[in-house]
Scaffold this motif. Sequence first.
Motif, short mmCIF file in Angstrom:
data_model
loop_
_atom_site.label_atom_id
_atom_site.label_comp_id
_atom_site.label_asym_id
_atom_site.label_seq_id
_atom_site.Cartn_x
_atom_site.Cartn_y
_atom_site.Cartn_z
N VAL A 113 0.80 -1.27 -0.09
CA VAL A 113 -0.18 0.00 -0.25
C VAL A 113 0.83 1.25 0.07
CG1 VAL A 113 -1.69 1.37 1.23
CG2 VAL A 113 -1.92 -1.09 1.05
N ILE A 114 2.09 1.20 0.61
CA ILE A 114 2.83 2.33 0.88
C ILE A 114 3.33 3.14 -0.38
CG2 ILE A 114 5.36 2.92 1.63
CD1 ILE A 114 4.77 1.28 3.88
N VAL B 157 6.54 2.88 10.03
CA VAL B 157 7.48 3.54 10.96
C VAL B 157 8.72 3.17 10.14
CG1 VAL B 157 8.87 4.09 13.08
CG2 VAL B 157 6.36 4.22 12.94
N GLU B 158 9.01 2.09 9.73
CA GLU B 158 10.25 1.55 9.29
C GLU B 158 10.30 2.04 7.78
OE1 GLU B 158 9.76 -2.67 10.17
OE2 GLU B 158 10.18 -2.43 12.27
N SER B 159 9.16 2.56 7.42
CA SER B 159 9.36 3.15 5.76
C SER B 159 10.09 4.54 5.76
CB SER B 159 8.22 2.97 5.14
OG SER B 159 8.21 3.61 3.89
N SER B 160 11.45 4.54 5.44
CA SER B 160 11.95 5.65 5.61
C SER B 160 11.64 6.76 4.39
CB SER B 160 13.57 5.65 5.43
OG SER B 160 13.90 4.70 4.25
N PHE C 38 1.01 11.38 -1.50
CA PHE C 38 1.43 12.70 -0.98
C PHE C 38 2.33 13.61 -1.88
CE2 PHE C 38 1.58 9.69 3.01
CZ PHE C 38 0.54 10.43 3.52
N ALA C 39 2.76 12.85 -3.03
CA ALA C 39 3.39 13.71 -4.11
C ALA C 39 2.52 14.64 -4.82
CB ALA C 39 4.45 12.91 -4.69
N SER C 40 1.28 14.35 -4.75
CA SER C 40 0.23 14.89 -5.61
C SER C 40 0.23 16.38 -5.58
CB SER C 40 -0.93 14.15 -5.57
OG SER C 40 -2.09 14.87 -6.13
N ALA C 41 -0.16 16.97 -6.69
CA ALA C 41 -0.28 18.56 -6.78
C ALA C 41 -1.81 18.94 -6.14
CB ALA C 41 -0.05 19.16 -8.17
N ALA D 129 10.04 10.29 5.19
CA ALA D 129 10.77 11.49 4.26
C ALA D 129 9.37 12.32 3.44
CB ALA D 129 11.57 10.84 3.12
N ALA D 130 8.65 11.57 3.01
CA ALA D 130 7.36 11.98 2.21
C ALA D 130 6.19 12.80 3.12
CB ALA D 130 6.34 10.98 1.48
N LEU D 131 6.37 12.34 4.36
CA LEU D 131 5.41 13.01 5.27
C LEU D 131 6.15 14.20 5.92
CD1 LEU D 131 3.81 10.14 7.41
CD2 LEU D 131 2.54 11.77 6.15
N THR D 132 7.35 14.19 6.11
CA THR D 132 8.02 15.17 6.23
C THR D 132 8.07 16.51 5.41
OG1 THR D 132 9.57 13.87 7.66
CG2 THR D 132 10.44 16.21 7.15
N ASP D 133 8.31 16.08 4.19
CA ASP D 133 8.26 17.05 3.07
C ASP D 133 6.73 17.49 3.11
OD1 ASP D 133 10.73 16.54 2.43
OD2 ASP D 133 10.08 15.17 0.57
N LEU D 134 5.62 17.00 3.04
CA LEU D 134 4.42 17.25 3.14
C LEU D 134 3.96 18.30 4.14
CD1 LEU D 134 1.52 16.77 1.52
CD2 LEU D 134 1.13 15.11 3.17
#
Length: 232
Positions: free
Chosen positions: A177-178, A214-217, A185-188, A221-226
């Motif tokens: 699913v990830i 949590v183990e998916s770096s 998350f990368a969508s405009a 990273a995508a969440l942090t960017d968001l």
Amino acid sequence: GSSGLCATLGEILPALDRGLSDADEGARAMARRAFGAAAEAVKEPASAALVAKALRSALRVEDPRARAAAAELTFSFVPSRALAADKEARAELVAAAVVAQADPDANVRRIADRVWRAATETGGAPGKQLKELRPFLLARVGQDLAGGEALPAKVAGRAAAQLHERLDSSGGFIDDVIPGLLEAFASADPGVQRSACAGLAEVLRSSKCSKQVVESSSLAAALTDLLYSSAG
């Protein structure tokens, strides 16, 4: 002929879909009866696929009464011979019902459970059938997580967490699913980002799944960017 029936169904099913959510109780009941009659009239796979598509759509609408009606209609339609002849359409519809087992409405969940039991009576043992449905379940969950609507996204998140445990023996469902979440998350489109967040919040409620997330770096990273882009 069959092409004539397909054309007619193509016109009336969207209207019946809307009718299931009508504010008037009489109109809802009429739409449900007409939907049931249309489903019963179907004798060939092409028309069955159209009915299945309309039911899949109705299972994700806002009104819980409409979703319950769609689940009841799905329960009646799953044993259809015309549907059985289109294996993909049947698998997509059963997958939508499995996802509906995570619906916030208890009545919808109860009917979706009945659909799954009926499906396993005609389509093989539950564990085996669930494994066969995996690509269709992933597709439905992925569509709803990135669909831009909060309710289907939340249901998809809860379903993903449940399926992670139900499909444990065939590998982590959440891992698959990830990638779709990362894409969302990368969508405009902020609506797509919001629905993905709503779905992920439901996934994180499960301790087994939260460990995986949590183990998916890449997801972290995508969440942090968001979060940074939202703050900016």
